[in-house]
Design an enzyme around this catalytic site. Structure first.
Site, PDB file in Angstrom:
ATOM      1  N   TYR A 250       2.130  -2.324  12.023  1.00 12.79           N
ATOM      2  CA  TYR A 250       3.321  -2.558  12.836  1.00 12.79           C
ATOM      3  C   TYR A 250       3.028  -2.326  14.313  1.00 12.79           C
ATOM      4  CZ  TYR A 250       5.624  -2.708   8.331  1.00 12.79           C
ATOM      5  OH  TYR A 250       5.965  -3.039   7.045  1.00 12.79           O
TER       6      TYR A 250
ATOM      7  N   GLU B 190       9.281   2.704  -1.946  1.00 12.12           N
ATOM      8  CA  GLU B 190       8.369   1.555  -1.963  1.00 12.12           C
ATOM      9  C   GLU B 190       9.071   0.248  -2.324  1.00 12.12           C
ATOM     10  OE1 GLU B 190       5.022   1.621  -1.455  1.00 12.12           O
ATOM     11  OE2 GLU B 190       4.251   3.597  -1.969  1.00 12.12           O
TER      12      GLU B 190
ATOM     13  N   GLU C 266       2.830  -3.041  -1.773  1.00 16.49           N
ATOM     14  CA  GLU C 266       3.947  -2.193  -2.196  1.00 16.49           C
ATOM     15  C   GLU C 266       4.400  -2.539  -3.610  1.00 16.49           C
ATOM     16  OE1 GLU C 266       4.187   0.185  -0.519  1.00 16.49           O
ATOM     17  OE2 GLU C 266       4.304  -0.143   1.628  1.00 16.49           O
TER      18      GLU C 266
ATOM     19  N   ASP D  92       6.501   4.091   6.287  1.00 14.82           N
ATOM     20  CA  ASP D  92       5.099   4.042   5.886  1.00 14.82           C
ATOM     21  C   ASP D  92       4.353   5.291   6.346  1.00 14.82           C
ATOM     22  OD1 ASP D  92       4.264   1.845   4.293  1.00 14.82           O
ATOM     23  OD2 ASP D  92       4.730   0.492   5.936  1.00 14.82           O
TER      24      ASP D  92
ATOM     25  N   HIS E 162      -0.741   0.078   6.627  1.00 15.51           N
ATOM     26  CA  HIS E 162       0.558  -0.563   6.837  1.00 15.51           C
ATOM     27  C   HIS E 162       1.209  -0.045   8.115  1.00 15.51           C
ATOM     28  CE1 HIS E 162       0.946  -1.148   2.182  1.00 15.51           C
ATOM     29  NE2 HIS E 162      -0.055  -1.829   2.704  1.00 15.51           N
TER      30      HIS E 162
END
Length: 336
Positions: A122, A175, A209, A84, A118
């Site tokens: 995480y 993606e 995505e 990402d 995105h």
């Protein structure tokens, strides 16, 4: 070159029916390609932020996982973080140099921003579940892992040196295909009713995505149809060579991450399922016979199709907090 030609060149080669003094204001009331507007509206309606998902509520589930399972989750997510990051810093950015319309550039700006969301998400998961020392260790693993770095190097080399159609192929492969070796993990736990708040974030990312991959694939198909048969043939050879190269590495990456929990073969099937989806986004038929929905672990497919969790109104909000429920994924999501 006339002055008008010069101005039009500045404006990405867009044909106009009137003179432009220096710069053309984007007019969303006159859209050349309806898919640009539809995609913009879809993406903005899906807007979300990781800070609204109570990931720390998954700590009980996290502490019940074995050390091997926690290692798999961390490695899957640091791999996703890196991809990402690459997409936000390079992928969506380089494609803006080859847009067909001003509205396409606006859509790509949205995609670039959401890829950054995105990547940050995480880190929210990491800090909610791990100690700082463990986070440092997992990022060190990701920054030095041979298989993970191979993916980044191959894709970024295309971003920096490929032609516009090669860049779009690489982006769709990233993606719709390469992300999914990492997505397998949270989807498996979601299908087993564990780490559900983590899965809220993953479902939102997958929803984004899906739109990104179909949109870039659509733009690829427009340009591909303008090539001669010989040019199409050469590009096809290049694309399938890239597919094979990435799949060989992806199999080894899956073995390295998933062998410790015995999921490797199921992950490989899931990877091929999504490689087929990437090809379909680009307008090509499925390539891997084993890459069908029927062959994918049903627990993972169930997790992929689960609606957003409903949280209470006072202390928690799920992915439906603003824009409605996260939609189930099906084959039609990969086609305009």
């Amino acid at each position: 070159m006339t002055e008008k030609d010069y101005f039009n060149q500045i404006l990405h080669g867009e044909a106009t029916d009137k003179e432009v003094g220096y710069y053309k204001a984007v007019d969303w009331n006159r859209v050349e390609d309806a898919i640009d507007k539809q995609t913009w509206e879809k993406l903005t309606s899906q807007f979300w932020l990781d800070t609204r998902i109570p990931v720390s509520n998954d700590l009980k589930d996290w502490r019940q996982l074995s050390p091997e399972e926690r290692d798999v989750v961390n490695k899957a997510f640091v791999g996703l973080t890196m991809l990402d990051t690459l997409q936000s810093e390079e992928g969506a950015n380089v494609m803006r140099d080859h847009v067909r319309t001003q509205h396409e550039e606006a859509v790509l700006n949205n995609i670039l921003f959401m890829e950054s969301v995105h990547a940050k998400s995480y880190s929210t998961i990491f800090i909610s579940l791990n100690e700082s020392k463990e986070i440092d260790e997992i990022f060190e693993w990701g920054d030095t892992n041979e298989r993970l770095q191979f993916k980044a190097r191959v894709i970024n080399d295309i971003y920096q040196n490929g032609n516009p159609l090669q860049i779009k192929i690489a982006s769709v492969f990233l993606e719709t295909y390469l992300f999914y070796s990492g997505f397998f993990t949270p989807l498996w736990y979601l299908g087993n009713d564990r780490l559900v708040n983590v899965a809220e974030i993953i479902k939102l990312i997958i929803r984004d995505e899906s739109v990104h991959g179909t949109y870039i694939g659509y733009k690829f198909q427009l340009a591909y149809r303008e090539l001669s048969e010989d040019e199409q043939y050469e590009l096809n050879l290049w694309m399938y060579d890239l597919l094979h190269k990435l799949m060989e590495n992806e199999d080894k990456y899956a073995e390295e991450v998933y062998d410790q929990v015995g999921w490797t073969e199921e992950v490989k099937v899931f990877i091929r399922y999504n490689a087929n989806k990437a090809l379909q986004n680009l307008g090509f038929p499925a390539y891997y016979d084993e890459g069908t929905a029927e062959n994918v672990n049903p627990i993972v497919m169930n997790g992929l199709s689960t609606d957003t969790t409903n949280h209470d109104f006072f202390s928690q909000v799920g992915s439906g907090y603003l824009m409605g429920e996260a939609e189930a994924m099906d084959d039609d999501d990969y086609d305009f």
